[in-house]
Design an enzyme around this catalytic site. Structure first.
Site, mmCIF file in Angstrom:
data_model
loop_
_atom_site.group_PDB
_atom_site.id
_atom_site.type_symbol
_atom_site.label_atom_id
_atom_site.label_comp_id
_atom_site.label_asym_id
_atom_site.label_seq_id
_atom_site.Cartn_x
_atom_site.Cartn_y
_atom_site.Cartn_z
ATOM 1 N N HIS A 61 0.839 -1.200 0.000
ATOM 2 C CA HIS A 61 0.000 0.000 0.000
ATOM 3 C C HIS A 61 0.872 1.248 0.000
ATOM 4 O O HIS A 61 2.060 1.210 0.320
ATOM 5 C CB HIS A 61 -0.931 0.021 1.211
ATOM 6 C CG HIS A 61 -0.216 0.163 2.530
ATOM 7 N ND1 HIS A 61 0.504 -0.864 3.111
ATOM 8 C CD2 HIS A 61 -0.092 1.221 3.373
ATOM 9 C CE1 HIS A 61 1.023 -0.443 4.255
ATOM 10 N NE2 HIS A 61 0.691 0.820 4.435
ATOM 11 N N ASP A 121 0.660 5.119 1.759
ATOM 12 C CA ASP A 121 -0.046 5.710 2.895
ATOM 13 C C ASP A 121 -1.050 6.771 2.449
ATOM 14 O O ASP A 121 -0.760 7.618 1.591
ATOM 15 C CB ASP A 121 0.958 6.354 3.864
ATOM 16 C CG ASP A 121 1.720 5.322 4.680
ATOM 17 O OD1 ASP A 121 1.232 4.188 4.819
ATOM 18 O OD2 ASP A 121 2.814 5.658 5.183
ATOM 19 N N HIS A 159 4.691 0.081 0.303
ATOM 20 C CA HIS A 159 5.442 -0.666 1.304
ATOM 21 C C HIS A 159 4.573 -1.744 1.939
ATOM 22 O O HIS A 159 3.346 -1.740 1.807
ATOM 23 C CB HIS A 159 6.038 0.258 2.383
ATOM 24 C CG HIS A 159 5.030 1.097 3.105
ATOM 25 N ND1 HIS A 159 4.467 2.231 2.562
ATOM 26 C CD2 HIS A 159 4.479 0.976 4.343
ATOM 27 C CE1 HIS A 159 3.623 2.777 3.420
ATOM 28 N NE2 HIS A 159 3.606 2.022 4.501
ATOM 29 N N ARG A 180 5.705 6.697 13.847
ATOM 30 C CA ARG A 180 5.828 7.299 12.517
ATOM 31 C C ARG A 180 5.314 8.722 12.505
ATOM 32 O O ARG A 180 4.286 9.025 13.112
ATOM 33 C CB ARG A 180 5.017 6.477 11.507
ATOM 34 C CG ARG A 180 5.184 6.911 10.059
ATOM 35 C CD ARG A 180 4.132 6.272 9.174
ATOM 36 N NE ARG A 180 2.830 6.897 9.343
ATOM 37 C CZ ARG A 180 1.685 6.351 8.939
ATOM 38 N NH1 ARG A 180 1.685 5.155 8.386
ATOM 39 N NH2 ARG A 180 0.550 7.004 9.112
#
Length: 316
Positions: free
Chosen positions: A142, A144, A292, A307
């Protein structure tokens, strides 16, 4: 088309069987692996050492102290490495939450994300998986937050706790994925637009009540199937399994078949890099140019990551 020829042993005429395989598969052969855009000027690095990890994607950066504010020259070189290698790694950075956010702000405003668990700051997302963790939305290819009108420009992930085995993350270069599409497929998707929606990506792991609370905040949005990188001009595939629902103007069957072929391109190993984490490591990826996949292969052990994500532009 049938081909007939004499059998070299019996001299009888024989017909070669049809070479039939399922439509839309991934096949062996030479792939174009070009790390930099056409016409890109390669220059030496003066402030950092850049150690490529594959032919097209991923590089370890050495010699940069991320605990301190970046000088303009250092920021420029890190950004150039990011553009060239799409994801860059800093071993043992060991940043505090404030330092991680400050590093991210060198590239712009930081996102907040009400869907995911909050970390030590409002602009930090925390991924904490324990031995009895629920299924995860991370272990699928996917990009983000493509359900936003302005998907993240980049993400900076730090591992706080690493399992004794497993827990790696993989990235795929979506410029290489586009480069290797057939001319026929490129013609079909030239100018095409796809719809992105957060609900398919979170439906399996979020209550419907919570989805109802958020759906007005995140309405479906449209992005080009092939976007141009705003800094390099390179063309890249911009559809993904988690959030892309359909291609505008196509019937559902045709759209599903074409999207299945496009999202499958991230699975080609030649376009990928795989990173084995150690505590305190940082990965900074260009969310415009990559997909990723975080492997969930470490149960019953824990994996804890934090993150920050940088607000991006509207894809074009």
């Amino acid at each position: 088309m049938s081909i007939t020829a004499p059998d070299p042993v019996t001299s009888r005429t024989v017909t070669l069987r049809e070479a039939r395989v399922p439509e839309g598969g991934l096949y062996e052969g030479t792939r174009t692996l070009q790390p930099f855009p056409e016409g890109w000027e390669e220059r030496p690095y003066e402030h950092i050492e850049v150690v490529p990890q594959t032919r097209v994607i991923g590089a370890e950066i050495r010699g940069a102290d991320l605990t301190r504010p970046l000088s303009p020259a250092l920021r420029e070189e890190i950004n150039r490495a990011l553009l060239e290698w799409k994801v860059i790694f800093f071993r043992g950075a060991d940043l505090t939450p404030d330092q991680q956010a400050a590093f991210g702000r060198h590239w712009g405003e930081l996102e907040t994300n009400p869907i995911l668990a909050r970390g030590a700051r409002e602009d930090i997302v925390r991924f904490e998986k324990g031995g009895n963790a629920a299924p995860t939305f991370e272990n699928v290819w996917h990009t983000d937050v493509t359900f936003r009108e302005r998907p993240a420009m980049g993400s900076i992930l730090q591992l706080r706790e690493v399992p004794p085995i497993g827990g790696h993350t993989m990235w795929a270069d979506m410029a290489a994925a586009y480069d290797n599409l057939s001319d026929e497929v490129k013609e079909r998707i030239d100018g095409a637009v796809a719809v992105h929606d957060f609900i398919p990506g979170f439906d399996r792991f979020t209550t419907h009540e919570r989805l109802l609370e958020l759906q007005d905040q995140f309405p479906p949005t449209e992005h080009p199937v092939v976007r141009r990188h705003p800094e390099t001009g390179r063309r890249m595939l911009f559809v993904n399994t988690s959030f892309t629902t359909h291609i505008v103007g196509m019937d559902r069957t045709e759209s599903d078949r074409l999207l299945a072929h496009l999202v499958r391109q991230a699975h080609v190993p030649e376009y990928q890099v795989r990173f084995a984490w150690q505590p305190g490591d940082i990965a900074f990826w260009d969310n415009r140019a990559t997909q990723h996949y975080a492997l969930f292969d470490y149960a019953p052990h824990r994996r804890v990551a934090e993150r920050v994500a940088i607000v991006g532009d509207r894809p074009f």
